[in-house]
Design a protein around this motif. Structure first.
Motif, mmCIF file in Angstrom:
data_model
loop_
_atom_site.group_PDB
_atom_site.id
_atom_site.type_symbol
_atom_site.label_atom_id
_atom_site.label_comp_id
_atom_site.label_asym_id
_atom_site.label_seq_id
_atom_site.Cartn_x
_atom_site.Cartn_y
_atom_site.Cartn_z
ATOM 1 N N GLN A 1 0.965 -1.292 0.048
ATOM 2 C CA GLN A 1 -0.011 -0.150 0.063
ATOM 3 C C GLN A 1 0.781 1.159 0.059
ATOM 4 O O GLN A 1 2.154 1.283 0.459
ATOM 5 C CB GLN A 1 -0.844 -0.127 1.220
ATOM 6 N N ASP A 2 0.270 2.405 -0.573
ATOM 7 C CA ASP A 2 0.884 3.646 -0.636
ATOM 8 C C ASP A 2 0.452 4.255 0.766
ATOM 9 O O ASP A 2 -0.661 4.744 0.965
ATOM 10 C CB ASP A 2 0.342 4.459 -2.049
ATOM 11 N N ILE A 3 1.058 4.263 1.766
ATOM 12 C CA ILE A 3 1.023 4.480 3.194
ATOM 13 C C ILE A 3 0.548 6.024 3.288
ATOM 14 O O ILE A 3 -0.377 6.308 3.888
ATOM 15 C CB ILE A 3 2.094 4.166 4.256
ATOM 16 N N GLY A 4 1.421 6.914 2.740
ATOM 17 C CA GLY A 4 1.384 8.313 2.763
ATOM 18 C C GLY A 4 -0.322 8.636 2.305
ATOM 19 O O GLY A 4 -1.114 9.309 2.995
ATOM 20 N N LEU A 5 -0.522 7.959 0.950
ATOM 21 C CA LEU A 5 -1.888 8.186 0.514
ATOM 22 C C LEU A 5 -3.082 7.716 1.280
ATOM 23 O O LEU A 5 -4.265 8.157 1.344
ATOM 24 C CB LEU A 5 -1.916 7.707 -1.014
ATOM 25 N N GLU A 6 -2.818 6.511 1.548
ATOM 26 C CA GLU A 6 -4.052 5.739 2.391
ATOM 27 C C GLU A 6 -4.232 6.372 3.848
ATOM 28 O O GLU A 6 -5.432 6.672 4.191
ATOM 29 C CB GLU A 6 -3.422 4.213 2.976
ATOM 30 N N LYS B 1 -4.117 9.899 4.118
ATOM 31 C CA LYS B 1 -4.895 10.697 3.580
ATOM 32 C C LYS B 1 -6.530 10.446 3.406
ATOM 33 O O LYS B 1 -7.368 11.113 3.624
ATOM 34 C CB LYS B 1 -4.363 11.451 2.563
ATOM 35 N N LYS B 2 -6.602 9.149 2.826
ATOM 36 C CA LYS B 2 -7.713 8.631 2.487
ATOM 37 C C LYS B 2 -8.687 8.445 3.752
ATOM 38 O O LYS B 2 -9.773 8.801 3.782
ATOM 39 C CB LYS B 2 -7.483 7.320 1.501
ATOM 40 N N LEU B 3 -7.881 7.949 4.671
ATOM 41 C CA LEU B 3 -8.607 7.486 5.990
ATOM 42 C C LEU B 3 -9.065 8.736 6.741
ATOM 43 O O LEU B 3 -9.670 8.470 7.713
ATOM 44 C CB LEU B 3 -7.645 6.470 6.764
ATOM 45 N N THR B 4 -8.489 9.902 6.428
ATOM 46 C CA THR B 4 -8.690 11.032 7.244
ATOM 47 C C THR B 4 -9.310 12.316 6.308
ATOM 48 O O THR B 4 -9.188 13.632 6.513
ATOM 49 C CB THR B 4 -7.328 11.558 7.905
ATOM 50 N N ASN B 5 -9.774 11.821 5.285
ATOM 51 C CA ASN B 5 -10.738 12.802 4.394
ATOM 52 C C ASN B 5 -9.785 13.856 3.898
ATOM 53 O O ASN B 5 -9.866 15.048 3.806
ATOM 54 C CB ASN B 5 -12.073 13.628 5.069
ATOM 55 N N LYS B 6 -8.478 13.391 3.458
ATOM 56 C CA LYS B 6 -7.432 14.255 2.954
ATOM 57 C C LYS B 6 -6.836 14.878 3.820
ATOM 58 O O LYS B 6 -5.433 15.682 3.510
ATOM 59 C CB LYS B 6 -7.882 14.927 1.908
ATOM 60 N N LEU B 7 -7.090 14.809 5.170
ATOM 61 C CA LEU B 7 -6.054 15.800 6.016
ATOM 62 C C LEU B 7 -4.830 15.214 6.501
ATOM 63 O O LEU B 7 -4.061 16.052 6.449
ATOM 64 C CB LEU B 7 -7.226 15.910 7.400
ATOM 65 N N GLY C 1 2.003 11.308 4.834
ATOM 66 C CA GLY C 1 0.493 10.976 5.411
ATOM 67 C C GLY C 1 0.335 11.733 6.549
ATOM 68 O O GLY C 1 -0.665 11.755 7.098
ATOM 69 N N LEU C 2 1.076 12.944 6.990
ATOM 70 C CA LEU C 2 1.148 13.780 7.991
ATOM 71 C C LEU C 2 0.305 14.776 7.809
ATOM 72 O O LEU C 2 0.317 15.509 6.484
ATOM 73 C CB LEU C 2 2.540 14.124 8.241
ATOM 74 N N ALA C 3 -0.611 15.350 8.558
ATOM 75 C CA ALA C 3 -1.509 16.230 8.494
ATOM 76 C C ALA C 3 -0.665 17.744 8.305
ATOM 77 O O ALA C 3 0.569 17.684 8.977
ATOM 78 C CB ALA C 3 -2.570 16.685 9.693
#
Length: 354
Positions: free
Chosen positions: A213-218, A220-226, A247-249
């Motif tokens: 999996q693309d961790i950074g993108l995942e 973001k997906k799990l947090t509504n892009k945040l 993946g960091l806000a």
């Protein structure tokens, strides 16, 4: 004769004999029941890769300096008793010892061996264990300190979303401590399936595989892009750090807990790190003064960790796995710690039949 586990060469462990001396009047002798190695910095030494072999960290200069040619190396193969912590019962008490008695169940630092002789006067590190305390929890005292240090250094707040990267003992405990600290969501990330399952069983909301999996993108997906507010990075892998930055806000914090080796590629600060105002904090619980000095110190972290562990506020039952008999410890160290870490989380050694 008594036996202990030695590192005899890079990547090579062996059981060897030793003899106990008579205890002094301020000491106790402990028959060890369970023990565990340290899978991070200890493993680097076992592989002959530690920076402490040829250099040393000078506390005055706060930098690594070369060892004198006549000085012993940081690792002496053939003499080094492998292991980090042990649990056992006191079988002999010195005449001046008043705080401990025969039969007391204790935990302390030291190598994997059948007995330990320990100073028992004003020794914080000879920790008394409640009878109901799990020996597995006791053997996680060391990793718990670095997990708690990372949580505190990240400035995690009630309701924050968190990711923990690297699910060895420190990462597993960081998952549980993040929940204990009030995280509303915890993602656990590791390429090893066994460790991902352990983290979910311990309370992680989701486990992600960085190989698939693309961790950074995942994140973001799990947090509504945040993105997640806090990342506890324990893997010390440069590609993991790159994904953490992705993946960091915006304005979030990465507490970098892992003990890194030289990076060889896969890290680019010209991408998300440059755009997203990431805060990267290097976290080492035993470095003094603590970032929150004078209110907090390493000793306070130690005391809080022992309380959390002894009261069962976290569980290490799945973290110490597998558990092998002492007679198999040399093979197990090579197999589960060095060659195939995918088969373990934190190796446990059972000496109760010795």
């Amino acid at each position: 004769m008594l036996k202990q586990l030695l590192a005899v060469a890079p990547h090579k462990a062996q059981l060897d004999y030793y003899e106990d001396r008579e205890i002094n009047e301020d000491e106790v002798k402990v028959k060890v029941e369970f023990a565990a190695p340290k899978h991070g910095s200890e493993l680097a030494g076992f592989r002959g890769e530690s920076p402490h072999i040829n250099d040393y960290y000078d506390e005055d200069w706060h930098t690594f300096l070369p060892r004198d040619e006549k000085e012993s190396k940081g690792v002496e193969f053939g003499k080094w008793n492998l292991g980090n912590q042990w649990v056992g019962r006191i079988i002999q008490v010195g005449s001046k010892v008043t705080d401990y008695k025969l039969g007391d169940r204790v935990c302390s630092y030291g190598g994997i061996r059948e007995t330990h002789i320990v100073n028992a006067i004003n020794n914080f590190y000879l920790l008394k264990m409640p009878e109901e305390m799990s020996w597995k929890n006791a053997l996680c005292f060391d990793p718990a300190q670095f997990a708690l240090g990372g949580i505190r250094d990240s400035q995690l707040k009630l309701g924050d979303r968190v990711a923990v990267i690297g699910l060895g003992a420190i990462g597993q405990l960081a998952v549980q401590l993040a929940k204990l600290a009030g995280a509303s969501f915890v993602a656990a990330i590791d390429p090893i399936e066994k460790r991902r399952k352990t983290a979910v069983h311990s309370g992680a909301d989701i486990a992600l595989d960085p190989i698939q999996q693309d961790i950074g993108l995942e994140l973001k997906k799990l947090t509504n892009k945040l993105g997640v507010d806090v990342i506890i990075e324990t893997s010390a892998n440069e590609r993991a750090l790159q994904q953490a930055l992705r993946g960091l806000a915006y304005g979030g914090t990465i507490a970098y807990v892992g003990w890194a080796r030289p990076f060889k590629g896969g890290l680019d600060f010209g991408r998300e790190a440059h755009f997203n105002n990431a805060k990267l904090v290097f976290s080492r619980a035993c470095s003094e003064p603590n970032p929150d000095y004078p209110r907090w110190s390493w000793r306070r972290i130690e005391e809080v960790c022992w309380k959390i562990l002894s009261e069962g506020l976290v569980s290490c039952e799945d973290i110490i796995d597998p558990v092998v008999p002492f007679v198999d410890s040399a093979f197990a160290y090579e197999e589960y710690v060095d060659r195939n870490p995918r088969k373990s989380v934190k190796l446990g050694i059972d000496l109760t039949d010795q």
